[in-house]
Write an enzyme that holds these catalytic residues in place. Structure first.
Site, PDB file in Angstrom:
ATOM      1  N   LYS A 156       0.834  -1.204   0.000  1.00 24.38           N
ATOM      2  CA  LYS A 156       0.000   0.000   0.000  1.00 24.38           C
ATOM      3  C   LYS A 156       0.864   1.247   0.000  1.00 24.38           C
ATOM      4  CE  LYS A 156      -1.983   1.590   3.854  1.00 24.38           C
ATOM      5  NZ  LYS A 156      -2.930   1.932   4.930  1.00 24.38           N
TER       6      LYS A 156
ATOM      7  N   SER B  50      -4.126   3.299 -17.092  1.00 23.25           N
ATOM      8  CA  SER B  50      -3.273   2.894 -15.989  1.00 23.25           C
ATOM      9  C   SER B  50      -2.961   4.012 -15.013  1.00 23.25           C
ATOM     10  CB  SER B  50      -1.962   2.291 -16.487  1.00 23.25           C
ATOM     11  OG  SER B  50      -1.163   3.295 -17.067  1.00 23.25           O
TER      12      SER B  50
ATOM     13  N   THR C  85      -7.198  -0.310 -11.602  1.00 24.72           N
ATOM     14  CA  THR C  85      -6.475  -0.152 -12.855  1.00 24.72           C
ATOM     15  C   THR C  85      -5.195  -0.985 -12.708  1.00 24.72           C
ATOM     16  OG1 THR C  85      -5.601   1.451 -14.472  1.00 24.72           O
ATOM     17  CG2 THR C  85      -5.324   2.018 -12.137  1.00 24.72           C
ATOM     18  N   TYR C  86      -4.167  -0.664 -13.462  1.00 22.40           N
ATOM     19  CA  TYR C  86      -2.890  -1.352 -13.296  1.00 22.40           C
ATOM     20  C   TYR C  86      -1.789  -0.317 -13.169  1.00 22.40           C
ATOM     21  CZ  TYR C  86      -2.519  -0.511 -18.326  1.00 22.40           C
ATOM     22  OH  TYR C  86      -2.489   0.085 -19.564  1.00 22.40           O
TER      23      TYR C  86
ATOM     24  N   GLY D 174      -5.969   7.800 -18.658  1.00 22.92           N
ATOM     25  CA  GLY D 174      -7.081   7.202 -19.377  1.00 22.92           C
ATOM     26  C   GLY D 174      -8.410   7.517 -18.711  1.00 22.92           C
ATOM     27  N   ALA D 175      -9.354   6.600 -18.831  1.00 22.23           N
ATOM     28  CA  ALA D 175     -10.697   6.809 -18.291  1.00 22.23           C
ATOM     29  C   ALA D 175     -10.676   7.126 -16.799  1.00 22.23           C
ATOM     30  CB  ALA D 175     -11.552   5.580 -18.557  1.00 22.23           C
ATOM     31  N   ALA D 176      -9.749   6.531 -16.066  1.00 21.32           N
ATOM     32  CA  ALA D 176      -9.665   6.772 -14.614  1.00 21.32           C
ATOM     33  C   ALA D 176      -9.324   8.221 -14.296  1.00 21.32           C
ATOM     34  CB  ALA D 176      -8.630   5.833 -13.997  1.00 21.32           C
TER      35      ALA D 176
END
Length: 127
Positions: free
Chosen positions: A10, A26, A58-59, A74-76
């Site tokens: 984390k 990502s 996501t990654y 991106g979308a995030a």
């Protein structure tokens, strides 16, 4: 065999340094932070935005070491704002018989995404 999903690593209270809507996707993370938390490039991560309460997955991809970069892409990118505080978590499947010895890699950062502390256990909440 029973597998349990446990917190593996984390990054606590990392700040968003870039938001790139037109990127492929990502979350780019300073490679020093990835290594400290035991998160690998292309590994799935869960992102919790402290500012707005949003949660998504996501990654991870690697950003230059020592850069402090946390770029949501991106979308995030629509789910966060520049400067938001994030908790970035990765999980692992652990065999039930190995749970007792399992320890996550917890990394705490300052407002510039520099490591301030590392731990392998979460401090209990104040009473």
């Amino acid at each position: 065999m029973i597998l349990l999903t446990l917190l593996k690593g984390k990054l606590h209270r990392a700040r968003v340094t870039a938001v790139e809507l037109e990127y492929e996707g990502s979350c780019a993370i300073d490679s020093d932070l990835l290594a400290a938390a035991g998160i690998h490039p292309y590994e799935q991560v869960h992102i919790y935005d402290v500012n707005n309460g949003d949660r998504f997955s996501t990654y991870a991809i690697s950003a230059p070491a020592g850069s402090g970069i946390i770029s949501v892409n991106g979308a995030a990118a629509r789910r966060v704002a520049l400067g938001d505080i994030l908790i970035i978590a990765a999980y692992a499947q652990v065999a039930e018989e190995k749970v007792a010895g399992f320890q996550p890699q917890l990394v705490y950062v300052d407002e510039r995404n520099r490591i301030t502390r590392r731990s392998q256990q979460i401090d209990p909440a104040p009473a």
